[in-house]
Design a protein around this motif. Structure first.
Motif, short mmCIF file in Angstrom:
data_model
loop_
_atom_site.label_atom_id
_atom_site.label_comp_id
_atom_site.label_asym_id
_atom_site.label_seq_id
_atom_site.Cartn_x
_atom_site.Cartn_y
_atom_site.Cartn_z
N GLY A 31 28.63 52.71 66.16
CA GLY A 31 27.23 52.66 65.60
C GLY A 31 27.33 52.17 63.95
O GLY A 31 26.26 51.90 63.26
N ASP A 32 28.51 51.95 63.33
CA ASP A 32 28.53 51.77 61.94
C ASP A 32 28.29 50.41 61.71
O ASP A 32 28.40 49.46 62.78
N PHE A 33 27.90 49.86 60.44
CA PHE A 33 27.83 48.43 60.02
C PHE A 33 28.58 48.37 58.91
O PHE A 33 27.82 48.85 57.53
N VAL A 34 29.82 48.05 59.00
CA VAL A 34 30.66 48.10 57.53
C VAL A 34 30.77 46.69 56.95
O VAL A 34 30.85 45.53 57.78
N GLY A 35 30.48 46.54 55.78
CA GLY A 35 30.61 45.19 55.14
C GLY A 35 31.87 45.46 54.01
O GLY A 35 32.02 46.49 53.27
N LEU A 36 32.86 44.40 54.17
CA LEU A 36 34.02 44.24 53.24
C LEU A 36 33.65 43.31 52.51
O LEU A 36 33.47 42.06 52.79
N ILE A 200 25.52 42.73 51.60
CA ILE A 200 26.06 44.18 51.61
C ILE A 200 25.38 45.28 51.19
O ILE A 200 25.25 46.18 51.82
N SER A 201 24.56 44.90 50.13
CA SER A 201 23.60 46.07 49.62
C SER A 201 22.56 46.21 50.65
O SER A 201 21.99 47.48 50.56
N THR A 202 22.15 45.30 51.10
CA THR A 202 20.85 45.19 51.90
C THR A 202 20.93 45.71 53.19
O THR A 202 20.28 46.67 53.87
N TYR A 203 21.99 45.32 53.99
CA TYR A 203 22.01 45.30 55.42
C TYR A 203 23.07 46.33 55.94
O TYR A 203 22.82 46.73 57.09
N VAL A 204 24.06 46.42 55.54
CA VAL A 204 25.27 47.20 55.97
C VAL A 204 25.00 48.88 55.67
O VAL A 204 24.24 49.20 54.78
N LYS A 205 25.73 49.50 56.47
CA LYS A 205 25.50 51.22 56.37
C LYS A 205 26.71 51.58 55.32
O LYS A 205 26.53 52.65 54.90
N THR A 206 27.66 51.05 55.37
CA THR A 206 29.10 51.21 54.94
C THR A 206 29.73 50.26 54.15
O THR A 206 29.75 49.10 54.65
N VAL A 207 30.41 50.46 53.05
CA VAL A 207 30.83 49.43 52.04
C VAL A 207 32.48 49.73 52.05
O VAL A 207 32.82 50.80 51.62
N GLY A 208 33.02 48.69 52.23
CA GLY A 208 34.61 48.85 51.82
C GLY A 208 34.95 47.81 50.83
O GLY A 208 34.84 46.73 51.13
N ARG A 213 44.53 47.20 48.40
CA ARG A 213 44.22 48.51 48.46
C ARG A 213 42.65 48.92 48.69
O ARG A 213 41.78 48.07 48.14
N LEU A 214 42.31 49.81 49.32
CA LEU A 214 40.94 50.14 49.82
C LEU A 214 40.40 50.78 48.44
O LEU A 214 40.70 52.12 48.55
N GLN A 229 36.18 47.43 39.59
CA GLN A 229 37.47 47.84 40.01
C GLN A 229 38.02 46.79 41.36
O GLN A 229 39.58 46.84 41.23
N THR A 230 37.35 46.66 42.17
CA THR A 230 37.78 45.74 43.21
C THR A 230 38.44 44.41 42.84
O THR A 230 39.23 43.95 43.12
N TYR A 231 37.65 43.81 42.06
CA TYR A 231 37.94 42.37 41.61
C TYR A 231 39.01 42.42 40.25
O TYR A 231 39.65 41.41 39.85
#
Length: 258
Positions: A31-36, A200-208, A213-214, A229-231
């Motif tokens: 049921g998760d909605f993950v945005g990477l 990502i900010s509007t629709y997903v439940k979880t962000v990666g 590295r994650l 930190q990511t970029y």
């Protein structure tokens, strides 16, 4: 208790001798909605290839619904980036979606009434049933993306992977795709690669946030510090209302609409 859908435990992956994914630990629940998000070359597509069994980790384990990838990938529907197609290729919407049933049949076995029922049901889910006999070359980018999502759904997956689902879609149609994914997420786990930080900010439940590295795995909204930190470079935030969007895929600096 939520059902564990995907588990990556200390996963490393490489092309040739160069590590692409480094010590990835990730658990995704039903049921998760993950945005990477992450820079080009940061390993997002490589992560999808691991889940699809196209490459193997040289260290660590990947489990899908408690199974090895070779057994678990049958639960995955995959929607690649939308590419231009040969406008002369004579294939209809229904024929494209019907391809999603290939993995459910023995070789050379004819399609059944059940296959047709599922085909029509998935086209109805993506609001494309009335165009089932239309040549796919005549459709808009947004309509074709809906057809490709229907093709993935036709395999009756429990997990839907999407690689930049709105990359070639008219901006006016992008929100329609995201709303569709939000509706599908009511009964299917969704994992999406996107450069559209607004989505990502509007629709997903979880962000990666992935750059070899994650860096982060948690709930939106994204902070400026997380993105930097990511970029691994400064981020200029420019306020223009919504939607938020990464403006450039070039090297530093990165510009981000807010």
């Amino acid at each position: 208790m939520k059902t564990e859908i995907i588990n990556l435990n200390h996963v490393w992956a490489k092309y040739n001798k160069d590590p692409i994914l480094e010590d990835i630990n990730l658990t995704i629940y039903e049921g998760d909605f993950v945005g990477l998000i992450g820079p080009n070359g940061g390993g997002k597509t490589t992560l999808f290839k691991l889940l699809l069994g196209l490459i193997k980790p040289y260290q660590g384990t990947v489990r899908i619904l408690g199974n090895t990838v070779s057994k678990g990938r049958r639960y995955i529907g995959y929607v690649p980036q939308l590419l231009e197609l040969d406008r002369e290729f004579p294939v209809s919407v229904a024929e494209v979606v019907r391809m999603g049933r290939l993995g459910k049949r023995r070789l050379l076995q004819p399609y059944t009434a059940k296959d047709e029922m599922i085909l029509n049901r998935t086209l109805e889910q993506v609001e494309m049933l009335e165009l089932r006999d239309r040549p796919i070359a005549e459709l808009s980018g947004g309509q074709r993306q809906r057809v490709y999502i229907a093709r993935a759904l036709a395999s009756e997956p429990r997990i839907l992977l999407l690689d930049e689902p709105t990359a070639s879609v008219d901006p006016q149609r992008q929100s329609n795709i995201y709303e569709l994914l939000k509706e599908l997420n009511q009964f299917i786990t969704v994992i999406m690669i996107s450069h559209d930080i607004g989505a990502i900010s509007t629709y997903v439940k979880t962000v990666g946030c992935l750059n070899h590295r994650l860096f982060f795995h948690g709930d939106p909204p994204l902070s400026r510090e997380t993105i930097e930190q990511t970029y691994q470079c400064p981020v200029d935030l420019i306020a223009h209302g919504v939607p938020h969007r990464v403006l450039s895929s070039h090297d530093c600096p990165l510009y981000y609409h807010e």
